[in-house]
Design an enzyme around this catalytic site. Sequence first.
Site, short mmCIF file in Angstrom:
data_model
loop_
_atom_site.label_atom_id
_atom_site.label_comp_id
_atom_site.label_asym_id
_atom_site.label_seq_id
_atom_site.Cartn_x
_atom_site.Cartn_y
_atom_site.Cartn_z
N LYS A 77 -55.89 -43.79 41.75
CA LYS A 77 -56.38 -42.79 41.10
C LYS A 77 -57.51 -42.20 42.09
O LYS A 77 -58.14 -43.25 42.70
CB LYS A 77 -56.92 -43.31 39.81
CG LYS A 77 -57.51 -42.00 38.86
CD LYS A 77 -58.05 -42.71 37.33
CE LYS A 77 -58.74 -41.55 36.68
NZ LYS A 77 -58.94 -42.23 35.42
N SER A 152 -57.77 -39.51 31.32
CA SER A 152 -57.87 -38.96 32.52
C SER A 152 -56.98 -39.37 33.72
O SER A 152 -56.83 -38.64 34.79
CB SER A 152 -59.53 -39.05 33.01
OG SER A 152 -59.56 -40.47 33.28
N SER A 176 -58.19 -43.86 29.07
CA SER A 176 -57.63 -43.22 30.31
C SER A 176 -56.60 -43.74 30.78
O SER A 176 -55.76 -43.04 31.86
CB SER A 176 -58.77 -42.66 31.29
OG SER A 176 -59.70 -41.85 30.67
#
Length: 488
Positions: A77, A152, A176
């Site tokens: 990420k 997210s 997330s």
Amino acid sequence: MSFNHKTIEELHDLLVAKEISATELTQKTLEDIKSREEAVGSFITVSEEAALKQAAAIDAKGIDADNLMSGIPLAVKDNISTKGILTTAASKMLYNYEPIFDATSVANAYAKDMIVIGKTNMDEFAMGGSTETSYFKKTKNAWDHTKVPGGSSGGSATAVASGQVRLSLGSDTGGSIRQPAAFNGVVGLKPTYGTVSRYGLIAFGSSLDQIGPFAPTVKENAQLLNVIASSDVKDATSAPVRIADYTSKIGRDIKGMKIALPKEYLGEGIDPEIKETVLAAAKQFEALGATVEEVSLPHSKYGVAVYYIIASSEASSNLQRFDGIRYGFRADDAKNLDEIYVNTRSQGFGDEVKRRIMLGTFSLSSGYYDAYFKKAGQVRTLIIEDFDKVFADYDLILGPTTPTVAFGLDTLNHDPVAMYLADLLTIPVNLAGLPGISIPAGFVDGLPVGLQLIGPKYAEETIYQAAAAFEAVTDYHKQQPIIFGGDK
């Protein structure tokens, strides 16, 4: 030939037997990324040159037969620092930021000869539940490209679900990892707070953030947690507890296990078909020998309100460092220091980030601190106490990961409250610092449904045990979207 259908253990056997090399596996992974990227948009940066260089070095010294992850590609990420590879947090503010150090989780992966293949798309500074607040692009759901992937960590989830990579890292502040895992039909774990070092994670809510793994199966998820979990002197909140092998209970039966099903998790706002899916899963756990009983978590209904006060307050503090002076974006229309600050932050942050900074600044202001931030902390304690009472009598908590399946692109991004409520079931786990996993549990309207299992602190082994037992008697994890070669 693609290798994305093979498990990590199968890939390891091929590498050890020299039927494929780390370079060949990396090249095939890069091909899988490129062939699917236009459809789903999982990545911000694909580090092709660095990955191939690393793979060649691994081939030169040879695959370590005792190291399961040697030569295995990993997507990371884009809020997790990677030395020499752009780390943008999906923000204009950091569009050109190249860290000079690796996050501890990444360093741990490198120590096991894993290959960082690229950086995945996300909501800006991890603030969002749909990966639509990214400065760079909107990621699409692997199963239906008109739906959101969740957020997210949407890019990390979609990269695994679409067969671009086998493993990825995300971060979870209020859901997330688990929410996009549910929306994309993969396995995503938020570890106990402190299990994985936050050093090198671009901070959002420091008392809530936790890095965790995505994988197609429960065992592979646990195998990746084995790599990234560690105590770390660079992170003051790092936990001293370290489990030797998170896969150790996988394969054991769950006879006698006591599982709680909170009535609040199947109440107002939960899609009826998701409720049916969870109740069917509860019966499956009972068939496996576990006891499932209804309980109450009475203060969980306040979780969203508490979370957005605490997380926004911490964000308003953490994001003060982005001012146009030290690194990242700097407005070029400023005439003095004050304008540098104001113009840089006005132009560099997106709307959702600015909304949360303003909310956090308000909550921390002298006239409202007691009414908002202090009160939120007190209610957070009540939520923690609710969990403690349940775990005094039960091994795990069972429930849906999300109230609905993936929603349409551009449907909630202009309705912040509706977007926030999508994290209704995941937020309390972060507030209490507990481990939670989302595993595939069915489909509604052709879209995956996630089942959430929550444990007391440091109970990841038990969570994996129960999740693997459910996975072994279902085939939801074997079903794949069309983009991965499936028939859905």
